[in-house]
Design a protein around this motif. Structure first.
Motif, mmCIF file in Angstrom:
data_model
loop_
_atom_site.group_PDB
_atom_site.id
_atom_site.type_symbol
_atom_site.label_atom_id
_atom_site.label_comp_id
_atom_site.label_asym_id
_atom_site.label_seq_id
_atom_site.Cartn_x
_atom_site.Cartn_y
_atom_site.Cartn_z
ATOM 1 N N ASP A 39 0.841 -1.195 0.000
ATOM 2 C CA ASP A 39 0.000 0.000 0.000
ATOM 3 C C ASP A 39 0.879 1.251 0.000
ATOM 4 O O ASP A 39 0.636 2.186 -0.778
ATOM 5 C CB ASP A 39 -0.925 -0.014 1.222
ATOM 6 N N GLU A 40 1.911 1.256 0.825
ATOM 7 C CA GLU A 40 2.789 2.425 0.922
ATOM 8 C C GLU A 40 3.482 2.720 -0.405
ATOM 9 O O GLU A 40 3.511 3.860 -0.871
ATOM 10 C CB GLU A 40 3.825 2.207 2.020
ATOM 11 N N VAL A 41 4.047 1.698 -1.039
ATOM 12 C CA VAL A 41 4.790 1.928 -2.273
ATOM 13 C C VAL A 41 3.849 2.302 -3.430
ATOM 14 O O VAL A 41 4.207 3.125 -4.275
ATOM 15 C CB VAL A 41 5.716 0.732 -2.609
ATOM 16 N N LEU A 42 2.651 1.747 -3.454
ATOM 17 C CA LEU A 42 1.675 2.144 -4.470
ATOM 18 C C LEU A 42 1.292 3.611 -4.315
ATOM 19 O O LEU A 42 1.208 4.357 -5.294
ATOM 20 C CB LEU A 42 0.417 1.274 -4.386
ATOM 21 N N ARG A 43 1.057 4.033 -3.086
ATOM 22 C CA ARG A 43 0.703 5.434 -2.825
ATOM 23 C C ARG A 43 1.869 6.363 -3.170
ATOM 24 O O ARG A 43 1.669 7.407 -3.801
ATOM 25 C CB ARG A 43 0.290 5.615 -1.367
ATOM 26 N N GLU A 44 3.083 5.988 -2.770
ATOM 27 C CA GLU A 44 4.259 6.813 -3.066
ATOM 28 C C GLU A 44 4.472 6.971 -4.564
ATOM 29 O O GLU A 44 4.893 8.031 -5.030
ATOM 30 C CB GLU A 44 5.510 6.221 -2.424
ATOM 31 N N ALA A 45 4.194 5.917 -5.330
ATOM 32 C CA ALA A 45 4.353 5.959 -6.783
ATOM 33 C C ALA A 45 3.199 6.686 -7.471
ATOM 34 O O ALA A 45 3.263 6.962 -8.671
ATOM 35 C CB ALA A 45 4.467 4.536 -7.330
ATOM 36 N N GLY A 46 2.136 6.959 -6.723
ATOM 37 C CA GLY A 46 0.971 7.622 -7.305
ATOM 38 C C GLY A 46 0.126 6.702 -8.163
ATOM 39 O O GLY A 46 -0.703 7.155 -8.941
#
Length: 110
Positions: A39-46
């Motif tokens: 979830d964190e990396v998906l959000r960070e990548a937009g």
């Protein structure tokens, strides 16, 4: 098309969009990462977020922007539009068209 979240350099998960020419399917594949890391990396990548168990939500415009430069087929844009319309007919596209709901699966080799 597959959006993968896998272990990256120095154990930092990374997200990548692969199989960009195969618009007959779309899913989110998680490697050996926790749901929180994914979830964190998906959000960070937009690119999106995890919604709940087995469901992800991807940003339609961000996904297209990430995938289209790697496309090798001449009619990719038309295939993209058909994929989104098929997803819409199944209720997997938000009312405003901004997000696509996708299934979460394990990544190959995970």
């Amino acid at each position: 098309m597959i959006v993968e979240v896998v272990g990256g350099a120095e154990e930092r998960p990374e997200v990548r969009v692969v199989d960009t020419d195969d618009l007959s399917r779309l899913h989110l594949a998680l490697g050996q990462v926790t749901d929180e890391e994914a979830d964190e990396v998906l959000r960070e990548a937009g690119l999106g977020r995890l919604q709940d168990d087995g469901i992800g939500v991807l940003d339609t415009a961000a996904l297209r922007a990430a995938a289209e430069p790697d496309a090798d087929v001449a009619d990719w844009a038309e295939r993209w539009d058909r994929m989104v319309e098929e997803a819409r007919s199944r209720g997997w596209v938000s009312e405003d068209g901004a997000t696509l709901q996708v299934h979460v699966e394990g990544a190959a080799g995970a």
